[in-house]
Design an enzyme around this catalytic site. Sequence first.
Site, PDB file in Angstrom:
ATOM      1  N   GLY A  19     -17.633  54.586  14.219  1.00 22.80           N
ATOM      2  CA  GLY A  19     -18.221  53.919  15.380  1.00 22.80           C
ATOM      3  C   GLY A  19     -19.035  52.688  15.041  1.00 22.80           C
ATOM      4  N   HIS A  20     -19.027  52.284  13.792  1.00 28.20           N
ATOM      5  CA  HIS A  20     -19.904  51.178  13.390  1.00 28.20           C
ATOM      6  C   HIS A  20     -19.201  50.273  12.388  1.00 28.20           C
ATOM      7  CE1 HIS A  20     -23.731  49.262  12.172  1.00 28.20           C
ATOM      8  NE2 HIS A  20     -24.202  49.762  13.288  1.00 28.20           N
ATOM      9  N   PHE A  21     -18.416  49.501  12.630  1.00 30.36           N
ATOM     10  CA  PHE A  21     -17.724  49.075  13.833  1.00 30.36           C
ATOM     11  C   PHE A  21     -16.231  49.244  13.608  1.00 30.36           C
ATOM     12  CE2 PHE A  21     -21.671  46.656  13.708  1.00 30.36           C
ATOM     13  CZ  PHE A  21     -22.180  46.885  14.968  1.00 30.36           C
ATOM     14  N   MET A  26     -19.237  48.568   8.736  1.00 29.22           N
ATOM     15  CA  MET A  26     -20.395  48.234   7.905  1.00 29.22           C
ATOM     16  C   MET A  26     -21.373  49.392   7.969  1.00 29.22           C
ATOM     17  SD  MET A  26     -22.633  45.393   9.995  1.00 29.22           S
ATOM     18  CE  MET A  26     -21.294  44.271  10.182  1.00 29.22           C
TER      19      MET A  26
END
Length: 108
Positions: A19-21, A26
């Site tokens: 979920g990041h990203f 990252m």
Amino acid sequence: MQSEPTTVCFAAGHPAFAGHFPGRPMVPGVLLLDAALHAAVQARQSAGEDRGRAVHCQIASAKFLSPVLPGEPLTIVCTPTAAGHTRFDISGIGRPVATGTFVFQSVP
């Protein structure tokens, strides 16, 4: 006295990257802070601080200076400040990644 450097690396398969990203992962700042906090607690314990006492930690400051990609090795160094706080510095390959200060207080 500066702590021994701690090394950490977040593997590409870490669940935070989903979920990041998506498509351009990252390391989330919360993972960097968590790693720095663990290093700071370890440094304090090695120095004989907080033995047998519960402590509360507050993030007094935190700056994220450069993005960290999955699999990048990081080095964390913790240093006591003149005010009795703990400064942390996280570096990647040839550059600073994050810095900040933790405030530890004994809990009655």
